[in-house]
Motif scaffolding. Structure first.
Motif, short mmCIF file in Angstrom:
data_model
loop_
_atom_site.label_atom_id
_atom_site.label_comp_id
_atom_site.label_asym_id
_atom_site.label_seq_id
_atom_site.Cartn_x
_atom_site.Cartn_y
_atom_site.Cartn_z
N VAL A 212 28.90 47.20 44.66
CA VAL A 212 30.17 46.80 44.07
C VAL A 212 30.96 46.11 45.10
O VAL A 212 31.74 45.18 44.35
CB VAL A 212 30.90 48.23 43.59
N LEU A 213 31.07 46.52 46.34
CA LEU A 213 31.92 45.64 47.15
C LEU A 213 31.39 44.24 47.35
O LEU A 213 32.30 43.40 47.46
CB LEU A 213 32.35 46.28 48.49
N CYS A 214 30.30 44.28 47.60
CA CYS A 214 29.64 42.53 47.59
C CYS A 214 29.94 42.23 46.45
O CYS A 214 30.47 40.63 46.27
CB CYS A 214 28.12 42.81 47.84
N LEU A 215 29.95 42.60 45.17
CA LEU A 215 30.20 41.83 43.88
C LEU A 215 31.70 41.27 43.80
O LEU A 215 32.10 40.41 43.61
CB LEU A 215 29.84 42.74 42.52
N LEU A 216 32.60 42.43 44.08
CA LEU A 216 33.94 42.19 44.16
C LEU A 216 34.45 41.21 45.22
O LEU A 216 35.39 40.31 44.80
CB LEU A 216 34.77 43.25 44.38
N ALA A 217 33.71 41.10 46.13
CA ALA A 217 34.09 40.14 47.38
C ALA A 217 33.75 38.65 46.89
O ALA A 217 34.67 37.87 47.07
CB ALA A 217 33.49 40.57 48.74
N GLY A 218 32.66 38.64 46.03
CA GLY A 218 32.31 37.29 45.78
C GLY A 218 33.23 36.85 44.74
O GLY A 218 33.37 35.57 44.65
N LEU A 219 33.59 37.83 43.79
CA LEU A 219 34.43 37.47 42.83
C LEU A 219 35.90 36.94 43.31
O LEU A 219 36.43 35.85 42.92
CB LEU A 219 34.72 38.35 41.73
N TRP A 220 36.46 37.70 44.24
CA TRP A 220 37.62 37.23 44.84
C TRP A 220 37.52 36.01 45.71
O TRP A 220 38.58 35.18 45.26
CB TRP A 220 37.92 38.53 46.00
N LEU A 221 36.52 35.58 46.34
CA LEU A 221 36.49 34.36 47.15
C LEU A 221 36.15 33.23 45.89
O LEU A 221 36.61 32.09 46.34
CB LEU A 221 35.25 34.44 48.19
N SER A 222 35.53 33.45 45.02
CA SER A 222 35.14 32.24 44.26
C SER A 222 35.84 32.27 43.11
O SER A 222 36.05 31.16 42.59
CB SER A 222 33.80 32.63 43.44
N PHE A 223 36.83 33.12 42.51
CA PHE A 223 37.40 32.96 41.28
C PHE A 223 39.02 33.29 41.33
O PHE A 223 39.66 33.45 40.24
CB PHE A 223 36.98 33.73 39.93
N THR A 224 39.47 33.47 42.54
CA THR A 224 40.78 33.80 42.52
C THR A 224 41.73 32.76 43.60
O THR A 224 40.88 32.13 44.40
CB THR A 224 41.06 35.16 43.14
N ALA A 225 42.88 32.54 43.27
CA ALA A 225 43.76 31.58 44.08
C ALA A 225 43.80 32.28 45.56
O ALA A 225 43.66 31.11 46.38
CB ALA A 225 45.14 31.63 43.41
N HIS A 226 43.88 33.52 45.86
CA HIS A 226 43.83 34.00 46.91
C HIS A 226 42.62 33.78 47.85
O HIS A 226 42.78 33.18 48.77
CB HIS A 226 44.17 35.38 46.90
N GLY A 227 41.49 33.70 47.03
CA GLY A 227 40.20 33.67 47.67
C GLY A 227 40.16 32.06 48.08
O GLY A 227 39.43 31.59 48.93
N MET A 228 40.54 31.09 47.14
CA MET A 228 40.45 29.77 47.39
C MET A 228 41.21 29.19 48.52
O MET A 228 40.85 28.69 49.46
CB MET A 228 40.77 29.00 46.03
N ALA A 229 42.58 29.84 48.69
CA ALA A 229 43.58 29.58 49.65
C ALA A 229 42.83 30.10 51.11
O ALA A 229 42.63 29.23 52.13
CB ALA A 229 44.79 30.44 49.49
N LEU A 230 42.07 31.23 51.07
CA LEU A 230 41.28 31.90 52.32
C LEU A 230 40.23 30.68 52.72
O LEU A 230 40.32 30.37 53.84
CB LEU A 230 40.70 32.97 51.85
N ARG A 231 39.39 30.09 51.80
CA ARG A 231 38.42 29.16 52.14
C ARG A 231 39.03 27.95 52.43
O ARG A 231 38.62 27.28 53.18
CB ARG A 231 37.71 29.13 50.77
#
Length: 400
Positions: A212-231
């Motif tokens: 579940v955490l791997c799935l949520l981490a991937g969604l966070w990095l790929s589909f959220t503004a916060h994750g995009m800013a982190l990248r």
């Protein structure tokens, strides 16, 4: 012939390079076994049979894969922010200690809520430990790779001191440990006594938490503004600051999130496997998580299958010991080969599918042809007699 990279080259290299590195590691491991006087083919067969050959092998592999997913996230998430953090082992140890220490502070309810409180304490402990490495990097300029590694050694020393000292259970004589957790605080198997025991057996809920955490981490990095800013921060920190992104805060969040995952792995080891904090928690799971994250290219969605593969290799060590009289730790040699080849394969990135450029024949330039020039010629007139004087000169234009 054009040698420009095509759109599918990068995706194909992300799959081909780790596969080639793992294949090379298996070949080197076979050579290592052959030099010891044993059959490499038998070693390869037992390696995969011990990992995925029967139901018991699958149970052991899945159980070992659960913490590897979480310790791999401790490397993958800060890597997306441009940091190389290898302190997952320290965060795991701190999380295990925090989980075991909660009953010494107060008595949590012996139910699922109490178990969640233990996991929360473990995640907070691991998150703060890795966030310390990020803070040292941002505010004091300390290299995060070195600081996270050294913090891991400090965490292990603190763990041993506290477990063998203030929190030691007087009943633990030969193996110092904390008091065992109450039955209601432990994390049990997924299927319990249902009919699927033949395949899942003692596989605990930590596997589900890791997935579940791997799935949520991937969604966070790929589909959220916060994750995009982190990248963006990980791609170019200076450009991120110029556009107004809070790079320091994003880096600390990434470190805390990754450390929290590793701390949660330590809590799960205590609550689901060991039932108390002892030296068996320090099993190198954090260091194996580094390899899992590098093979998965820091992609949270690719971490579960890679963790299952390396969990299976770890589970096959006992079979190699029984059948071929190899040390149980011989699979660490395989992991070492894999890690070296994964790092070396980065030299081929961008070149694996590049077409060789054929030599071209040089064209010899022709010498320039001189343009014709017009010049005036002087034509002497027929000579006269000596008494008539010199003849006048007449140009080609006809004028004297």
């Amino acid at each position: 012939m054009s040698t420009a990279p095509r759109p599918w080259h990068a995706s194909a290299e992300n799959i081909a390079l780790p596969v080639l590195a793992l294949a090379g590691a298996l070949l080197l491991f076979g050579l290592f076994v052959w030099l010891g006087g044993r059959s490499p083919v038998e070693a390869w067969t037992l390696l995969f049979k011990g990992a995925f050959g029967d139901a018991f092998s699958w149970q052991n592999s899945l159980q070992r894969a659960a913490p590897l997913m979480l310790t791999a996230l401790a490397v993958a998430l800060p890597a997306r922010a441009g940091l190389v953090v290898i302190g997952g082992e320290g965060a795991l140890v701190v999380g295990a200690l925090a989980c075991a220490a909660v009953p010494y502070v107060f008595a949590p309810p012996a139910n699922a809520f109490g178990s969640a409180m233990l996991m929360l304490a473990a995640a907070i402990g691991g998150g703060l430990w890795v966030a310390l490495a990020g803070a040292l990097r941002q505010w004091r300029g300390v290299n995060e790779t070195i600081s996270s590694l050294l913090l891991g050694y400090i965490a292990i020393a603190l763990f041993k001191h506290i477990v063998e000292g203030p929190l030691r259970d007087p009943a633990s004589l030969n193996k110092p440990s904390t008091k065992p957790l109450a039955e209601g605080l432990r994390i049990g198997p997924i299927m319990g006594a249902n009919g699927f025991d033949s395949w899942l057996g003692d596989v605990h809920w930590g596997l589900v938490i890791g997935l579940v955490l791997c799935l949520l981490a991937g969604l966070w990095l790929s589909f959220t503004a916060h994750g995009m800013a982190l990248r963006v921060v990980g791609g170019n920190a200076k450009a991120a600051r110029l556009v107004g992104l809070p790079s320091t805060r994003l880096i600390l969040v990434a470190c805390a999130a990754g450390g929290g995952c590793a701390g949660l792995a330590g809590g799960i080891e205590v609550a689901a496997v060991q039932t108390s904090a002892n030296a068996s928690v320090i099993a190198g799971l954090g260091y194996t998580g580094i390899l899992v994250a590098f093979v998965a290219r820091q992609n949270p969605w690719a971490i579960p299958p890679v963790a299952l593969l390396f969990g299976g290799f770890g589970a096959a060590g006992s079979l190699l010991q029984r059948r071929m009289d190899l040390p149980d730790a011989s699979v660490l040699v395989l992991q070492g080969f894999a890690f070296v080849l994964i790092l070396a394969s980065e030299a081929l990135r961008g070149k694996l599918f590049q077409r060789p450029q054929l030599p071209r024949l040089r064209k010899v330039p022709k010498p320039p042809v001189a343009a014709p020039t017009t010049t005036s010629t002087v034509v002497p007139l027929p000579t006269r007699a000596a008494d008539e004087g010199p003849a006048p000169l007449v140009s080609a234009g006809g004028k004297a």
